[in-house]
Design a protein around this motif. Structure first.
Motif, mmCIF file in Angstrom:
data_model
loop_
_atom_site.group_PDB
_atom_site.id
_atom_site.type_symbol
_atom_site.label_atom_id
_atom_site.label_comp_id
_atom_site.label_asym_id
_atom_site.label_seq_id
_atom_site.Cartn_x
_atom_site.Cartn_y
_atom_site.Cartn_z
ATOM 1 N N GLN A 133 10.485 -9.937 -15.136
ATOM 2 C CA GLN A 133 10.692 -9.564 -13.737
ATOM 3 C C GLN A 133 10.143 -8.168 -13.463
ATOM 4 O OE1 GLN A 133 14.911 -10.172 -13.627
ATOM 5 N NE2 GLN A 133 14.737 -12.365 -13.241
ATOM 6 N N GLU A 134 10.297 -7.266 -14.429
ATOM 7 C CA GLU A 134 9.729 -5.927 -14.294
ATOM 8 C C GLU A 134 8.211 -5.993 -14.178
ATOM 9 O OE1 GLU A 134 8.720 -2.657 -17.519
ATOM 10 O OE2 GLU A 134 10.889 -2.866 -17.252
ATOM 11 N N LYS A 135 7.580 -6.817 -15.023
ATOM 12 C CA LYS A 135 6.119 -6.952 -14.999
ATOM 13 C C LYS A 135 5.642 -7.533 -13.672
ATOM 14 C CE LYS A 135 5.508 -5.460 -19.228
ATOM 15 N NZ LYS A 135 4.866 -4.144 -19.471
ATOM 16 N N VAL A 136 6.399 -8.484 -13.126
ATOM 17 C CA VAL A 136 6.042 -9.065 -11.825
ATOM 18 C C VAL A 136 6.203 -8.024 -10.729
ATOM 19 C CG1 VAL A 136 6.815 -10.701 -10.057
ATOM 20 C CG2 VAL A 136 6.437 -11.472 -12.407
ATOM 21 N N LEU A 137 7.279 -7.232 -10.793
ATOM 22 C CA LEU A 137 7.489 -6.178 -9.809
ATOM 23 C C LEU A 137 6.323 -5.195 -9.816
ATOM 24 C CD1 LEU A 137 9.455 -4.896 -7.741
ATOM 25 C CD2 LEU A 137 10.438 -3.589 -9.633
ATOM 26 N N ILE A 138 5.849 -4.840 -11.002
ATOM 27 C CA ILE A 138 4.690 -3.947 -11.104
ATOM 28 C C ILE A 138 3.462 -4.602 -10.482
ATOM 29 C CG2 ILE A 138 3.107 -2.819 -12.721
ATOM 30 C CD1 ILE A 138 5.480 -2.528 -14.633
ATOM 31 N N GLY A 139 3.268 -5.891 -10.759
ATOM 32 C CA GLY A 139 2.119 -6.601 -10.200
ATOM 33 C C GLY A 139 2.155 -6.645 -8.685
ATOM 34 N N ILE A 140 3.333 -6.888 -8.123
ATOM 35 C CA ILE A 140 3.469 -6.911 -6.663
ATOM 36 C C ILE A 140 3.212 -5.526 -6.089
ATOM 37 C CG2 ILE A 140 5.140 -7.179 -4.788
ATOM 38 C CD1 ILE A 140 6.420 -9.439 -6.382
ATOM 39 N N ALA A 141 3.781 -4.499 -6.729
ATOM 40 C CA ALA A 141 3.616 -3.133 -6.237
ATOM 41 C C ALA A 141 2.149 -2.715 -6.260
ATOM 42 C CB ALA A 141 4.458 -2.173 -7.068
ATOM 43 N N LYS A 142 1.455 -3.023 -7.343
ATOM 44 C CA LYS A 142 0.046 -2.642 -7.453
ATOM 45 C C LYS A 142 -0.805 -3.342 -6.399
ATOM 46 C CE LYS A 142 -1.661 -2.196 -11.670
ATOM 47 N NZ LYS A 142 -1.944 -2.459 -13.111
ATOM 48 N N SER A 143 -0.456 -4.580 -6.109
ATOM 49 C CA SER A 143 -1.199 -5.306 -5.081
ATOM 50 C C SER A 143 -0.863 -4.774 -3.688
ATOM 51 C CB SER A 143 -0.885 -6.802 -5.165
ATOM 52 O OG SER A 143 -1.585 -7.520 -4.172
ATOM 53 N N ALA A 144 0.435 -4.501 -3.452
ATOM 54 C CA ALA A 144 0.875 -4.089 -2.119
ATOM 55 C C ALA A 144 0.321 -2.727 -1.708
ATOM 56 C CB ALA A 144 2.400 -4.068 -2.068
ATOM 57 N N VAL A 145 0.099 -1.825 -2.683
ATOM 58 C CA VAL A 145 -0.367 -0.484 -2.331
ATOM 59 C C VAL A 145 -1.894 -0.406 -2.230
ATOM 60 C CG1 VAL A 145 1.645 0.658 -3.316
ATOM 61 C CG2 VAL A 145 -0.386 0.303 -4.745
ATOM 62 N N GLN A 146 -2.575 -1.510 -2.402
ATOM 63 C CA GLN A 146 -4.013 -1.507 -2.165
ATOM 64 C C GLN A 146 -4.278 -1.198 -0.685
ATOM 65 O OE1 GLN A 146 -5.685 -5.217 -3.460
ATOM 66 N NE2 GLN A 146 -5.062 -4.920 -5.591
ATOM 67 N N PRO A 147 -5.280 -0.376 -0.383
ATOM 68 C CA PRO A 147 -5.540 -0.011 1.013
ATOM 69 C C PRO A 147 -5.663 -1.213 1.949
ATOM 70 C CG PRO A 147 -6.851 1.347 -0.449
ATOM 71 C CD PRO A 147 -6.179 0.327 -1.318
ATOM 72 N N SER A 148 -6.245 -2.288 1.475
ATOM 73 C CA SER A 148 -6.427 -3.464 2.334
ATOM 74 C C SER A 148 -5.100 -4.089 2.724
ATOM 75 C CB SER A 148 -7.295 -4.507 1.622
ATOM 76 O OG SER A 148 -6.692 -4.923 0.413
ATOM 77 N N HIS A 149 -4.074 -3.897 1.891
ATOM 78 C CA HIS A 149 -2.759 -4.447 2.202
ATOM 79 C C HIS A 149 -1.909 -3.455 2.995
ATOM 80 C CE1 HIS A 149 -3.274 -7.323 -1.435
ATOM 81 N NE2 HIS A 149 -3.619 -7.918 -0.321
#
Length: 325
Positions: free
Chosen positions: A229-245
């Motif tokens: 769950q921690e690894k998924v949270l990191i994956g979501i966070a990294k995707s969400a903070v992309q400028p396009s998002h």
């Protein structure tokens, strides 16, 4: 690119509203969830089950310091009952740009006033069944607050469908899977016996859901699922903070009901939080903690039987919680 993000958000909300959205302005007087309905103790003796617990006196956090509880529920679509299947506490210090997270075992032993001792995962379910959805989620939040001894300002609850929708809204996420994961108890029957391989995997919403749901095939069961769950949270966070998002924050906030079951965060809270985290690198700027404890067979007053419960090490708990005050 970050200046472009600011311009787009500024255009969407207007200058005055944008100033109010600035995290240090917006979260200056963040609410604290109070009136605990759950008290916690590490007592295990049956002779003490009927004694009255004293609720911890939990001080407020400093200005611009937040604790947010992320709750993953097993509530299915169309139902109003669910267990707290995963709990991750996130600490955000806007003054010092410090960010911490900790996973809390779902089977942690807690005391629920009026019922007795049970697992943390059962608190939300029993209070929803007897007092309604809002009381149920607040009871779970207060259980964590009493357990950890730290205040909680906001809660965000999603279920597996909500997590799937969230990831699909981002497209896909990259997850650093720490070990092979065989899906023995999948959310979707057609995925049974599939294996998500160790390494960086690009996952859609459905397979992300399957990854965080699996526990029976894992060597350390819930502790390994916390790591996933921690690894998924990191994956979501990294995707969400992309400028396009980040430029989609206002739109995503307006459709937040597609992802969440319950939250005390408003749409503007979510947008302001997005602005606060836009420059955070989840790999470098966030510290991740995991609480472990001793698994014991103990009597559950709600289920009225003995089952496996986790008794946290009090010294370790207090040491970790120093980073959430």
């Amino acid at each position: 690119m970050s200046s472009l993000v600011v311009l787009i958000v500024l255009f969407g909300f207007g200058f005055y509203e944008f100033q109010k959205l600035q995290p240090k302005n917006h979260f200056k007087n963040a609410p604290t969830i109070s009136a605990p309905t759950t008290s916690q103790s590490t007592r295990t003796s049956s002779t003490e089950e009927n004694s009255t617990d004293q609720l911890k006196d939990i001080p407020k956090l400093k200005e611009n310091v937040l604790n947010i509880l992320l709750i993953g529920s097993d509530e299915r679509k169309g139902k109003n009952l669910g267990h707290s299947d995963s709990m991750i506490l996130v600490h955000i210090d806007l003054n010092n740009h410090q960010y911490n997270t900790v996973s809390i075992p779902r089977d942690t032993r807690v005391h629920l006033d009026g019922y007795g001792y049970t697992k943390l995962t059962s608190v939300q379910y029993i209070k929803q069944a007897t007092s309604g959805a809002k009381i149920g989620i607040e009871a779970a939040v207060n259980a964590v607050s009493q357990l950890t001894g730290v205040p909680i300002n906001y809660y965000v609850e999603t279920n597996y469908e909500g997590l799937q929708s969230m990831v699909d809204a981002l497209g896909t996420i990259d997850v650093d899977v720490p070990f092979d994961v065989e899906l023995t108890h999948p959310w979707y029957k057609e995925n049974k016996d599939k294996v998500i391989k160790k390494g960086t995997q690009t996952l859609d919403g459905e397979m992300t859901t399957e990854l965080v749901h699996e526990r029976y095939s894992l060597k350390r069961v819930d502790f390994d699922r916390q790591l996933l769950q921690e690894k998924v949270l990191i994956g979501i966070a990294k995707s969400a903070v992309q400028p396009s998002h980040l430029t989609k924050l206002p739109k995503l906030a307006s459709t937040i009901s597609d992802f969440l079951i319950a939250s005390n965060m408003s749409k503007t809270d979510i947008v302001s939080l997005g602005l606060a985290l836009k420059d955070v690198n989840p790999d470098q700027d966030v510290k991740y903690y995991q609480l472990e404890g001793q698994s014991e067979s103990l009597y559950d007053d709600i289920l009225q039987n003995n089952n496996s419960q986790i008794v946290l090490n009090e010294e370790e708990l207090q040491e970790v919680m120093k980073h959430f005050k």
